[in-house]
Design a protein around this motif. Structure first.
Motif, PDB file in Angstrom:
ATOM      1  N   ARG A 197      18.643   1.782  -5.123  1.00  0.00           N
ATOM      2  CA  ARG A 197      17.212   2.009  -5.279  1.00  0.00           C
ATOM      3  C   ARG A 197      16.897   3.377  -5.859  1.00  0.00           C
ATOM      4  O   ARG A 197      15.773   3.658  -6.207  1.00  0.00           O
ATOM      5  CB  ARG A 197      16.511   1.870  -3.921  1.00  0.00           C
ATOM      6  N   ARG A 240       0.804  -2.234   1.300  1.00  0.00           N
ATOM      7  CA  ARG A 240       0.831  -3.440   0.477  1.00  0.00           C
ATOM      8  C   ARG A 240       1.462  -4.607   1.221  1.00  0.00           C
ATOM      9  O   ARG A 240       0.978  -5.745   1.155  1.00  0.00           O
ATOM     10  CB  ARG A 240       1.607  -3.169  -0.813  1.00  0.00           C
ATOM     11  N   TRP A 241       2.563  -4.324   1.920  1.00  0.00           N
ATOM     12  CA  TRP A 241       3.235  -5.380   2.661  1.00  0.00           C
ATOM     13  C   TRP A 241       2.344  -5.917   3.776  1.00  0.00           C
ATOM     14  O   TRP A 241       2.297  -7.124   4.028  1.00  0.00           O
ATOM     15  CB  TRP A 241       4.551  -4.866   3.241  1.00  0.00           C
ATOM     16  N   ILE A 242       1.617  -5.043   4.450  1.00  0.00           N
ATOM     17  CA  ILE A 242       0.744  -5.487   5.538  1.00  0.00           C
ATOM     18  C   ILE A 242      -0.372  -6.369   5.002  1.00  0.00           C
ATOM     19  O   ILE A 242      -0.655  -7.455   5.542  1.00  0.00           O
ATOM     20  CB  ILE A 242       0.167  -4.263   6.293  1.00  0.00           C
ATOM     21  N   GLY A 285      -0.359  -8.041   2.183  1.00  0.00           N
ATOM     22  CA  GLY A 285       0.220  -9.288   1.679  1.00  0.00           C
ATOM     23  C   GLY A 285       0.529 -10.264   2.792  1.00  0.00           C
ATOM     24  O   GLY A 285       0.247 -11.466   2.673  1.00  0.00           O
ATOM     25  N   ILE A 286       1.093  -9.765   3.886  1.00  0.00           N
ATOM     26  CA  ILE A 286       1.413 -10.631   5.022  1.00  0.00           C
ATOM     27  C   ILE A 286       0.148 -11.216   5.636  1.00  0.00           C
ATOM     28  O   ILE A 286       0.076 -12.410   5.962  1.00  0.00           O
ATOM     29  CB  ILE A 286       2.230  -9.857   6.078  1.00  0.00           C
ATOM     30  N   LEU A 321       8.198   3.496  -0.172  1.00  0.00           N
ATOM     31  CA  LEU A 321       7.963   2.190   0.437  1.00  0.00           C
ATOM     32  C   LEU A 321       6.472   2.049   0.753  1.00  0.00           C
ATOM     33  O   LEU A 321       5.931   2.799   1.571  1.00  0.00           O
ATOM     34  CB  LEU A 321       8.785   2.051   1.724  1.00  0.00           C
ATOM     35  N   HIS A 322       5.816   1.083   0.086  1.00  0.00           N
ATOM     36  CA  HIS A 322       4.376   0.877   0.247  1.00  0.00           C
ATOM     37  C   HIS A 322       4.143  -0.058   1.434  1.00  0.00           C
ATOM     38  O   HIS A 322       4.072  -1.283   1.283  1.00  0.00           O
ATOM     39  CB  HIS A 322       3.768   0.307  -1.026  1.00  0.00           C
ATOM     40  N   VAL A 323       4.010   0.530   2.604  1.00  0.00           N
ATOM     41  CA  VAL A 323       3.824  -0.259   3.820  1.00  0.00           C
ATOM     42  C   VAL A 323       2.487  -0.989   3.804  1.00  0.00           C
ATOM     43  O   VAL A 323       2.375  -2.142   4.237  1.00  0.00           O
ATOM     44  CB  VAL A 323       3.927   0.655   5.069  1.00  0.00           C
TER      45      VAL A 323
END
Length: 324
Positions: free
Chosen positions: A7, A29-31, A33-34, A25-27
């Motif tokens: 990475r 965005r993941w939240i 998206g989920i 790490l884009h936390v």
């Protein structure tokens, strides 16, 4: 090599040293998206597993003859209305760009009226035309020679739908065609006029063939929109998909089930039309840009004419010398 090393991206500094940068790490965005996936899953499950929807009846009516007949009528209605709209739209666009002010006013008035009134109102108007004209008469002026039809027999639901949808679409196509005509290099039209062509010949031979290549891809959008707009024909009972579905659920009270059936078929037709539209865009998009911005067809046409004229004059000169 570990995943952490894959990475990293090495950057060479001014002094020759290498520095590794690890992507952030884009936390958030993941939240988000989920949460979006969970919401969509909950919404789909609430519909699919809803006890009030009898899915077995949905599958029973999905391929029923009456629904399939409505699908066929919807396809034909959309095609014919698009053809009517495009043909009349070309005429209106040419009229609006004409130098004759009367033609400009007529085209502008038509576009203003049909774009200013809802399609639903126009459909109801055409279907009830018999209240205004009980009989449709085609007669030679100042004579008794002619034919007459009962308006109620002529103006069926399908006919009213074609007139309402086609004439309304023509107003929108007129603006699309006008933009396509104006996108063609004016120098080509001027060259054609300088070569002896009339205004009509220039428009028919030089401008319109190039403009149509620009107009065709957006036509797919209008056709897709027309597929869904035909659902308004239910108010005049045009035997389309929505009309047949509504007549069925009025008899068995399976309202939601028949609406799901109609929605599935509209999505299928839209998906097929979208695929065809993408092919049209690939076929005409690049060619249209190259045709309009590249060497003009009118200049090429005139250049060939001038070459032919030069050859004719040369042959005439040679013949004259031989005769002498």
């Amino acid at each position: 090599m570990s995943a952490s090393h894959r990475r990293t991206a090495p950057i060479i500094g001014a002094d020759g040293s290498a520095t590794s940068i690890t992507p952030r790490l884009h936390v958030g965005r993941w939240i988000v998206g989920i949460l979006a996936v969970l919401f969509v899953g909950w919404l789909a499950a609430s519909v699919i597993f809803n006890e009030n929807i009898r899915w077995n009846r949905v599958f029973d009516y999905l391929f029923s003859p009456r629904i399939l007949d409505g699908v066929v009528v919807t396809i034909w209605m959309s095609i014919l209305a698009t053809v009517i709209g495009l043909s009349l739209g070309v005429v209106l666009a040419v009229m609006k760009l004409a130098k004759n002010p009367v033609l400009q006013w007529i085209a502008t008035g038509y576009i203003w009226f049909f774009r200013g009134t809802p399609v639903l109102v126009q459909l109801i108007f055409w279907y009830n035309l018999a209240f205004l004209f009980p009989f449709l008469t085609l007669q030679v002026p100042f004579t008794q020679i002619g034919v007459q039809w009962d308006t109620n027999q002529v103006m069926t639901g399908f006919t009213a739908a074609l007139l309402g949808l086609g004439l309304n679409l023509a107003a929108y196509f007129a603006e699309t065609v006008r933009a396509g005509i104006q996108a063609v290099d004016r120098g080509q039209a001027e060259a054609a006029l300088a070569g002896g062509m009339t205004q009509m010949q220039t428009m028919r031979i030089i401008v319109l063939p190039q403009a149509l290549r620009i107009i065709i891809p957006p036509t797919g959008n209008e056709f897709i929109s027309m597929l869904k707009t035909t659902s308004l024909v239910v108010v005049v009972a045009g035997n389309d998909l929505m009309t047949n579905a509504s007549q069925i659920y009025k008899q068995n009270n399976l309202i939601i089930e028949l609406l799901i059936v109609a929605s599935i078929w509209y999505m299928v037709l839209t998906a097929i039309a979208t695929v065809l539209q993408s092919r049209l865009e690939r076929r005409f998009g690049e060619d249209a840009v190259r045709l309009v911005r590249g060497p003009g067809f009118a200049q090429s046409f005139l250049r060939r004419g001038q070459q032919a004229q030069t050859k004719t004059e040369a042959m005439a000169t040679i013949t004259e010398k031989v005769t002498r």
